[in-house]
Design a protein around this motif. Structure first.
Motif, short mmCIF file in Angstrom:
data_model
loop_
_atom_site.label_atom_id
_atom_site.label_comp_id
_atom_site.label_asym_id
_atom_site.label_seq_id
_atom_site.Cartn_x
_atom_site.Cartn_y
_atom_site.Cartn_z
N TRP A 1 0.79 -1.30 0.28
CA TRP A 1 0.17 0.74 -0.24
C TRP A 1 1.01 1.53 -0.12
CZ3 TRP A 1 -4.06 -2.79 -1.06
CH2 TRP A 1 -4.25 -3.72 -0.87
N VAL B 1 -7.49 -4.87 -4.15
CA VAL B 1 -8.49 -4.25 -4.63
C VAL B 1 -9.69 -5.36 -4.84
CG1 VAL B 1 -9.61 -2.82 -4.98
CG2 VAL B 1 -7.59 -2.25 -4.41
N TYR C 1 -10.88 -7.52 -1.74
CA TYR C 1 -11.89 -7.20 -0.90
C TYR C 1 -13.11 -7.14 -1.73
CZ TYR C 1 -13.45 -3.41 1.96
OH TYR C 1 -14.17 -3.31 3.00
N LEU C 2 -12.62 -6.29 -2.97
CA LEU C 2 -14.62 -6.77 -2.88
C LEU C 2 -15.48 -7.28 -3.49
CD1 LEU C 2 -13.53 -2.59 -5.65
CD2 LEU C 2 -14.68 -2.71 -3.48
N ARG D 1 -9.19 -2.66 2.69
CA ARG D 1 -9.37 -1.67 2.78
C ARG D 1 -9.92 -0.41 2.95
NH1 ARG D 1 -11.51 -3.19 8.37
NH2 ARG D 1 -11.00 -1.65 9.03
N TRP E 1 -7.41 1.25 1.45
CA TRP E 1 -7.12 1.31 0.35
C TRP E 1 -7.82 1.11 -0.92
CZ3 TRP E 1 -2.60 3.43 -2.48
CH2 TRP E 1 -2.65 3.23 -3.59
N THR E 2 -9.15 0.08 -0.45
CA THR E 2 -10.08 0.36 -1.26
C THR E 2 -10.57 1.46 -1.64
OG1 THR E 2 -9.84 -2.29 -1.44
CG2 THR E 2 -11.23 -1.51 -2.32
N TRP E 3 -10.75 1.75 -0.41
CA TRP E 3 -11.58 2.95 -0.43
C TRP E 3 -11.27 3.91 -0.82
CZ3 TRP E 3 -17.05 2.58 0.22
CH2 TRP E 3 -17.75 1.52 0.76
N LEU F 1 -9.15 3.72 -3.58
CA LEU F 1 -9.84 4.06 -4.55
C LEU F 1 -11.22 4.57 -5.52
CD1 LEU F 1 -8.05 1.20 -6.23
CD2 LEU F 1 -6.30 3.74 -5.97
N LEU F 2 -12.25 3.77 -4.41
CA LEU F 2 -13.92 4.08 -4.42
C LEU F 2 -13.89 5.18 -4.26
CD1 LEU F 2 -14.94 1.11 -2.80
CD2 LEU F 2 -14.61 1.55 -5.21
#
Lengths: 273, 124
Positions: A207, A237, A240-241, B5, B7-9, B11-12
């Protein structure tokens, strides 16, 4: 650059047992044809400073022992010709981002600890088959291409020395361990993504990578760790999704026994061990 | 799993900002031509247009979503920058708490402001 008559090696010396701070020491040698930085260090040790310490082994860019900071860039000393540096002054220091054991010897243990923590090996449930193979794990050429370039890594630490994030964040695993983790995540024979994810999804994961790309620039073997890290981020990612489903590890197929050798191809030499 | 979690948020939230930035550009710079969201005056920031937009629930929701996305995206980025200063575990924890509480306070205040502007506009 035309070959110089003499080359000056400016070497950073440090013995933690006797010194508080590193010092620089100059040695001037006559240039010999094809001289590498490692050749120069050997000559200095033989003729001027027997106490000079560094790591090296294979002398051909395979073992990854002689990573050093040469004229401001992480390089392999054995793979660096003096003439390619374009200067008569060759500065040699230990790889940055590592503690120094002595002179040009960096402490690589943190890198290998991070490497081991990311489980850089094939993980499968059929351990009996792995111990006593009855066949071969099937892998297509396309599947091999997904990770092949990352297998060329020799763990020299040049990428770690070039990485600006490793320089500032001790929790970050660094390009070599992460690229090697991706090498196994991308291997169709492997089923260990869930195990590695327990480490990769934390602060030790990819990250903090800024995608500076210095690791890929520095790699003496042409590996692209920055690419591996971005692919790994995408994989995590998607995971996670709930959009990523690791394919089942490849099946065991019987060893091919029906192929006959072409008459113009000689037999392999007999096994020696 | 927390970093995966976050990092994904991150990006979103970036994608949300991109969408709303496009909407902002459309309303402020293209709508002089289109005239959809600026029915009262050719100028997008004319008082009558601002009031008209504030009356629409769509804009109130948009402001709140954009606020949340921008706060999360920005504060997560700031957290990453500050973490690279070599902070200890206690300092990292303190920073996490400060940024989370600060972000929530700003979000609540900003959301109230967006809602209150809409409510006020409906009385005009």
């Amino acid at each position: 650059m035309t070959a110089p008559a003499n080359v000056t090696f400016r070497i950073r010396r440090f013995d933690p047992a006797t010194q508080q701070e590193p010092t620089w020491e100059d040695f001037t040698l006559p240039y010999t044809a094809g001289m590498t930085v490692l050749d120069g260090l050997r000559k200095i040790k033989e003729t001027a400073s027997p106490s000079l310490a560094w790591r090296s082994s294979c002398r051909m860019g395979v073992c990854g022992s002689c990573g050093m900071f040469i004229n401001g860039h992480p390089r392999l000393a054995c793979n660096t010709q003096v003439t390619e540096l374009g200067t008569e002054l060759v500065t040699v220091a230990p790889l940055p981002n590592f503690d120094i054991i002595r002179d040009l010897v960096p402490e690589l243990r943190p890198m290998f600890d991070a490497h081991a923590a990311l489980m850089p090996h094939i993980i499968r449930e059929d351990t009996a088959e792995m111990q006593e193979p009855t066949g071969e794990y099937f892998q297509s050429p396309h599947e091999l291409e997904q990770f092949l370039q990352f297998t060329y890594c020799i763990k020299c630490g040049c990428c770690m020395a070039a990485c600006p994030t490793v320089a500032t964040d001790p929790a970050y695993s660094g390009p070599m361990p992460l690229a090697q983790s991706h090498r196994y995540n991308a291997d169709s024979r492997d089923g260990g993504f869930a195990s590695r994810k327990r480490v990769l999804a934390t602060e030790q994961g990819p990250w903090k990578c800024h995608y500076a790309g210095e690791c890929s620039q520095a790699c003496p073997k042409g590996v692209d760790p920055a690419r591996a890290i971005q692919l790994m981020k995408r994989q995590l990612v998607f995971d996670y999704l709930k959009l990523y489903k690791q394919p089942c590890p490849s099946k065991v197929v019987a060893k091919v026994t029906t192929i006959t050798r072409r008459p113009d191809v000689p037999e392999a030499p007999a096994k020696t061990i | 799993m927390r970093d995966q979690r976050l990092w994904t948020w991150h990006l979103l939230a970036g994608l949300v900002i991109l969408v709303f930035l496009g909407l902002h550009m459309g309303i402020m710079h293209l709508d002089v031509l289109l005239g959809i969201f600026n029915p009262k005056d050719p100028h997008p920031v004319a008082w009558a247009n601002v009031v008209e937009r504030a009356k629409l629930g769509f804009f109130t929701v948009s402001y709140i979503v954009l606020l949340g996305a921008a706060l999360f995206h920005g504060l997560y980025g700031l957290r990453n920058i500050l973490f690279e200063l070599g902070l200890g575990a206690a300092a990292k924890k303190g920073l996490n708490v400060t940024l989370t509480v600060g972000g929530l306070v700003l979000f609540v205040f900003g959301s109230w402001a967006a809602w209150a502007a809409g409510a006020l506009a409906k009385t005009l």
